[in-house]
Design a protein around this motif. Structure first.
Motif, PDB file in Angstrom:
ATOM      1  N   ALA A  19       0.824  -1.215   0.000  1.00  0.00           N
ATOM      2  CA  ALA A  19       0.000   0.000   0.000  1.00  0.00           C
ATOM      3  C   ALA A  19       0.853   1.258   0.000  1.00  0.00           C
ATOM      4  N   GLU A  20       1.947   1.254   0.782  1.00  0.00           N
ATOM      5  CA  GLU A  20       2.782   2.462   0.837  1.00  0.00           C
ATOM      6  C   GLU A  20       3.488   2.705  -0.494  1.00  0.00           C
ATOM      7  N   GLN A  21       3.833   1.631  -1.211  1.00  0.00           N
ATOM      8  CA  GLN A  21       4.451   1.780  -2.535  1.00  0.00           C
ATOM      9  C   GLN A  21       3.427   2.310  -3.540  1.00  0.00           C
ATOM     10  N   GLN A  22       2.172   1.845  -3.447  1.00  0.00           N
ATOM     11  CA  GLN A  22       1.110   2.333  -4.325  1.00  0.00           C
ATOM     12  C   GLN A  22       0.909   3.841  -4.126  1.00  0.00           C
ATOM     13  N   LEU A  57      -3.447   2.409  -9.903  1.00  0.00           N
ATOM     14  CA  LEU A  57      -2.694   3.489  -9.291  1.00  0.00           C
ATOM     15  C   LEU A  57      -3.673   4.424  -8.574  1.00  0.00           C
ATOM     16  N   PRO A  58      -3.475   4.687  -7.281  1.00  0.00           N
ATOM     17  CA  PRO A  58      -4.435   5.520  -6.546  1.00  0.00           C
ATOM     18  C   PRO A  58      -4.553   6.920  -7.153  1.00  0.00           C
ATOM     19  N   THR A  59      -5.783   7.335  -7.421  1.00  0.00           N
ATOM     20  CA  THR A  59      -5.972   8.640  -8.061  1.00  0.00           C
ATOM     21  C   THR A  59      -6.337   9.743  -7.068  1.00  0.00           C
ATOM     22  N   SER A  60      -6.606   9.419  -5.813  1.00  0.00           N
ATOM     23  CA  SER A  60      -6.961  10.473  -4.845  1.00  0.00           C
ATOM     24  C   SER A  60      -5.900  11.572  -4.771  1.00  0.00           C
ATOM     25  N   PRO A  61      -4.593  11.238  -4.662  1.00  0.00           N
ATOM     26  CA  PRO A  61      -3.585  12.312  -4.623  1.00  0.00           C
ATOM     27  C   PRO A  61      -3.546  13.120  -5.928  1.00  0.00           C
ATOM     28  N   ILE A  62      -3.830  12.464  -7.030  1.00  0.00           N
ATOM     29  CA  ILE A  62      -3.817  13.130  -8.338  1.00  0.00           C
ATOM     30  C   ILE A  62      -4.999  14.101  -8.433  1.00  0.00           C
ATOM     31  N   GLY A 163      -2.226   7.790 -20.292  1.00  0.00           N
ATOM     32  CA  GLY A 163      -2.395   6.632 -19.423  1.00  0.00           C
ATOM     33  C   GLY A 163      -1.605   6.814 -18.133  1.00  0.00           C
ATOM     34  N   LEU A 164      -2.151   6.306 -17.026  1.00  0.00           N
ATOM     35  CA  LEU A 164      -1.460   6.346 -15.730  1.00  0.00           C
ATOM     36  C   LEU A 164      -1.199   4.916 -15.282  1.00  0.00           C
ATOM     37  N   SER A 165       0.015   4.652 -14.810  1.00  0.00           N
ATOM     38  CA  SER A 165       0.385   3.265 -14.535  1.00  0.00           C
ATOM     39  C   SER A 165       1.532   3.170 -13.536  1.00  0.00           C
TER      40      SER A 165
END
Length: 195
Positions: A19-22, A57-62, A163-165
């Motif tokens: 999770a921390e790497q994600q 890839l988590p999009t909340s920070p984005i 694309g996000l990856s």
């Protein structure tokens, strides 16, 4: 390896990332995306993003970064009448949300909040995998393929699909079908790919 086997393998790879790497990857992608968007005027630019799901890839920070920079954001919604197509609805921190048939969070359908694709300048897309030619492997529903077709056919020339990856989702080669449309750009934590 078939597309389905590759999809399954890559979905497992991203689910197994700690999770921390994600989360760290999401912030690195947000930094690269911010650099990419420097040529856009935030108040005049609408960015289609997505709510991450199933190890994406988590999009909340984005999304938070886009808001901080002043960009308008929209999220995809499964089209209620045109099967297999997406609608895009305005999205803010106050948007009422619902869960679609795939278990993905999306804005509640409200005709007043629909944003035509012609008014979207940047389309951020999830990937299951990609190769060094920009070929993209998605979840298999074809929703983004149909959306990309409008851009690819010249109907949306001002749209920038990206694309996000994770880095780990790059493979040597994606088996390509006739309807597949390669992406012009992919952003990973390590690199901004331009094809």
């Amino acid at each position: 390896m078939t597309r389905q086997e590759l999809r399954h393998k890559l979905q497992q790879v991203r689910r197994n990332l700690p999770a921390e790497q994600q989360l760290a990857a999401a912030f690195q992608v947000a930094d690269k995306l911010e650099q990419r968007l420097e040529s856009f005027v935030p108040q005049e630019t609408t960015v289609a993003v997505y709510k991450s799901f199933a190890g994406e890839l988590p999009t909340s920070p984005i999304i938070e970064r886009l808001w901080q920079l002043g960009f308008k954001t929209v999220l995809p919604v499964l089209h209620p009448f045109a099967k297999g197509h997406l609608l895009f609805l305005s999205y803010t921190s106050k948007t009422p949300m619902t869960i679609n048939k795939y278990g993905i969070e999306e804005p509640e359908l409200n005709a007043q909040n629909v944003m035509p694709l012609s008014e979207v300048q940047v389309l951020l897309m999830p990937l299951v995998g990609f190769d060094h030619q920009g070929n993209r492997l998605g979840m298999g529903g074809g929703y983004y393929d149909r959306t990309l077709a409008q851009w690819h056919n010249g109907n949306r020339p001002n749209l920038s699909p990206i694309g996000l990856s994770y880095n780990e989702q790059q493979v040597e080669s994606i088996p390509v079908e006739s309807w597949d449309i390669p992406l012009p750009e992919i952003i990973t934590p390590a690199k901004h790919w331009r094809f």
